[in-house]
Design a protein around this motif. Sequence first.
Motif, PDB file in Angstrom:
ATOM      1  N   ALA A  28       0.828  -1.216   0.000  1.00 58.47           N
ATOM      2  CA  ALA A  28       0.000   0.000   0.000  1.00 58.47           C
ATOM      3  C   ALA A  28       0.859   1.261   0.000  1.00 58.47           C
ATOM      4  O   ALA A  28       0.549   2.243  -0.681  1.00 58.47           O
ATOM      5  N   ALA A  29       1.962   1.217   0.753  1.00 60.89           N
ATOM      6  CA  ALA A  29       2.842   2.387   0.818  1.00 60.89           C
ATOM      7  C   ALA A  29       3.514   2.644  -0.524  1.00 60.89           C
ATOM      8  O   ALA A  29       3.586   3.786  -0.994  1.00 60.89           O
ATOM      9  N   LEU A  30       4.008   1.588  -1.167  1.00 55.57           N
ATOM     10  CA  LEU A  30       4.684   1.757  -2.452  1.00 55.57           C
ATOM     11  C   LEU A  30       3.720   2.227  -3.530  1.00 55.57           C
ATOM     12  O   LEU A  30       4.066   3.056  -4.382  1.00 55.57           O
ATOM     13  N   ILE A  31       2.490   1.730  -3.496  1.00 55.66           N
ATOM     14  CA  ILE A  31       1.486   2.192  -4.451  1.00 55.66           C
ATOM     15  C   ILE A  31       1.164   3.661  -4.216  1.00 55.66           C
ATOM     16  O   ILE A  31       1.036   4.460  -5.154  1.00 55.66           O
ATOM     17  N   ASP A  32       1.055   4.047  -2.947  1.00 55.94           N
ATOM     18  CA  ASP A  32       0.757   5.441  -2.626  1.00 55.94           C
ATOM     19  C   ASP A  32       1.866   6.369  -3.123  1.00 55.94           C
ATOM     20  O   ASP A  32       1.597   7.426  -3.694  1.00 55.94           O
ATOM     21  N   VAL A  50       6.165  10.476   2.575  1.00 50.86           N
ATOM     22  CA  VAL A  50       7.348   9.609   2.632  1.00 50.86           C
ATOM     23  C   VAL A  50       7.766   9.384   4.084  1.00 50.86           C
ATOM     24  O   VAL A  50       7.998   8.246   4.518  1.00 50.86           O
ATOM     25  N   ALA A  51       7.857  10.470   4.851  1.00 56.06           N
ATOM     26  CA  ALA A  51       8.226  10.348   6.267  1.00 56.06           C
ATOM     27  C   ALA A  51       7.189   9.531   7.036  1.00 56.06           C
ATOM     28  O   ALA A  51       7.537   8.716   7.907  1.00 56.06           O
ATOM     29  N   GLU A  52       5.936   9.716   6.702  1.00 53.09           N
ATOM     30  CA  GLU A  52       4.860   8.996   7.377  1.00 53.09           C
ATOM     31  C   GLU A  52       4.945   7.502   7.105  1.00 53.09           C
ATOM     32  O   GLU A  52       4.767   6.669   8.012  1.00 53.09           O
ATOM     33  N   ALA A 171      14.269   0.544  -0.242  1.00 54.79           N
ATOM     34  CA  ALA A 171      13.161   0.464  -1.197  1.00 54.79           C
ATOM     35  C   ALA A 171      12.312   1.740  -1.159  1.00 54.79           C
ATOM     36  O   ALA A 171      11.874   2.236  -2.203  1.00 54.79           O
ATOM     37  N   LEU A 172      12.083   2.287   0.033  1.00 54.78           N
ATOM     38  CA  LEU A 172      11.306   3.515   0.151  1.00 54.78           C
ATOM     39  C   LEU A 172      12.058   4.696  -0.464  1.00 54.78           C
ATOM     40  O   LEU A 172      11.451   5.571  -1.097  1.00 54.78           O
TER      41      LEU A 172
END
Length: 266
Positions: A28-32, A50-52, A171-172
């Motif tokens: 979900a984070a990568l899609i966002d 990104v920080a969140e 990755a992020l």
Amino acid sequence: MPSSPFTQPDPPSRNGLSGLPREARITAALIDLADTLVDDFDPAEFFYRVAEHCMNLLDIGDAGVMLAPADGSLRLVAASSERVRLVELFELDASEGPCCTAFQQAVAVDHTIDSVAASRWPRFTARARPAGYTSVHATPIRLRRETIGVLNLFRRVPGPLLEADRHLARALADATAISLLQQTTLDQHRTVRTQLETALVTRTVIEQAKGFLTARHGTDPDTAFHHMRTHARRHHLRLADFAREIVDGTITLPPPSGTDNAPATT
């Protein structure tokens, strides 16, 4: 048969969302972060996201995002709390610390904040230790062969960042760079630099609005920023535009206590 790890929820965490498998939260984070091809893309809000996501997915106490505009010097564009914001600003002012080194050498840097390691970055360590941090992991944000910023991950519990979290931080950071690249057209480099410059300018306006709301509502900076950002997201407002209107006095945001759903008044 043993149950699949993809169907088992993670235990409750002080950072992440409970009740969802770790893999689902990462996806979900990568899609966002990849969802930047929109007309109303907001660079300022993007870097706070990104920080969140770092806070939600990694075993850390705070996160910060630094970027370098055209002049090549690092600037802070997003922080998860006022505490880490002050430490990060001090690090930039002192021009020493793991985040600066990660940017300059384009490598991930781990730093334990204790008396033994203080000799490497004494001024940074002397500032970070009283803030309650025990270690820092800094991961460079790289756009192809160019380092454009750093993800700074601060821990407040003993021990370094786990190896799995280091890979996820990488990755992020890569997802952040790729998302910026998606915004480019013919002149990719110039477009990315423009976005970085825009994020730096809007951060100043956001900090002004945060300070204004802190004084007006008699609250702390973290609460003021959370209230402002929550209202902007709920009402589909660009964070920088909303902050500018608060500073200009064209919009009045009610106090945060029980009024997050109330519309701002003009």
